[in-house]
Design an enzyme around this catalytic site. Structure first.
Site, PDB file in Angstrom:
ATOM      1  CD  GLU A 133      -3.304  -6.071   4.395  1.00  0.00           C
ATOM      2  OE1 GLU A 133      -2.565  -5.606   4.013  1.00  0.00           O
ATOM      3  OE2 GLU A 133      -3.280  -7.245   2.536  1.00  0.00           O
ATOM      4  CD  GLU A 164      -2.684  -0.899   1.900  1.00  0.00           C
ATOM      5  OE1 GLU A 164      -4.248  -0.750   2.644  1.00  0.00           O
ATOM      6  OE2 GLU A 164      -2.445  -1.556   3.218  1.00  0.00           O
TER       7      GLU A 164
END
Length: 256
Positions: free
Chosen positions: A129, A109
């Site tokens: 995730e 990210e």
């Protein structure tokens, strides 16, 4: 606080190196706080125009430090997001990611929040995730979808699969694939190219491009008066650039 990263300045270039090798540069709240201070300083320094963010020779960042969380360590976010960067939407100065090895979860990210991405041939990217019952909420799902389009992004976000540097180049979120362990060298070459340009022009360009993404009507985006553009036009550099061109010499930028 700065033990979690190293900061070096080379002229107008700031080099930020993540420094938690014992955790593969996974970040916890204290590391995020330290990095927030680093980026605050970079943004506020008128003599620093470009930054490079990198990790170690074998990994960039393994994401959120889940071991720290499992051990009962303090959790929580910071104002400017993961790595002090992912929720920082007002940084007009260019940031280059130099990625060796893995960039997982928050690490990926963070890469997606950088303006230029140099990945060495060993680099691997993933948003894993979902495999841990979580979601990539530090901007990953939003930035990847905007960069790749819905289906290609969902193919990464919903599976948590690994993406190689070569595939990242093909998909469009990697600018250049470097030989193994040479991402930083190549990133410095890119930085040198950027630093040869007008610093206020760089900032105006980044600001207009990113702000324009939130404007559906391109006509409105083109006609909008952006303050960094006004600052650029009022600067001494705006006079120096054409003058240097006419005199067939390199411009002497001041950033003012």
């Amino acid at each position: 606080m700065r033990e979690y990263c190293r900061v070096e300045r080379d002229g107008a270039l700031t080099l930020v190196t993540l420094a938690r090798p014992e955790r593969r540069n996974a970040l916890h709240v204290h590391a995020n706080e330290a990095l927030q201070e680093v980026w605050d300083d970079f943004a506020a320094d008128p003599d620093q125009h470009v930054a490079i963010l990198t990790g170690g020779p074998d990994f960039f960042c393994a994401g959120n430090d889940l071991k720290w969380q499992a051990e009962g360590g303090k959790v929580g976010g910071v104002r400017s997001g993961f790595a002090g960067l992912c929720y920082r939407f007002d940084l007009d100065k260019p940031v280059i990611a130099a990625v060796n090895g893995i960039a997982m979860g928050g690490g990926f990210e963070t890469v997606l929040n950088c303006d230029i991405v140099i990945a060495d041939e060993t680099a691997r990217f993933a948003l894993p995730e979902v495999r841990h019952g979580m979601a990539a909420l530090a901007g990953g799902v939003h930035r990847l979808t905007r960069t790749l389009g819905r289906q290609r992004a969902m193919g990464i976000c919903l599976t948590g699969r690994m993406v190689s540097a070569a595939e990242g180049r093909e998909l469009g979120f990697v600018n250049e694939v470097a030989p193994a362990h040479e991402a930083l060298r190549v990133a410095r070459d890119w930085a040198a190219t950027l630093l040869a340009n007008g610093p206020l022009a760089l900032q105006a360009t980044k600001h207009v491009a990113l702000q324009g993404l939130s404007t559906a009507d391109i006509g409105v985006a083109c006609r909008t008066e952006y303050w960094p553009v006004q600052r650029m036009k009022a600067s001494a550099d705006y006079v120096e650039g054409p003058r240097a061109f006419a005199e067939k010499r390199k411009p002497e930028w001041t950033g003012r």
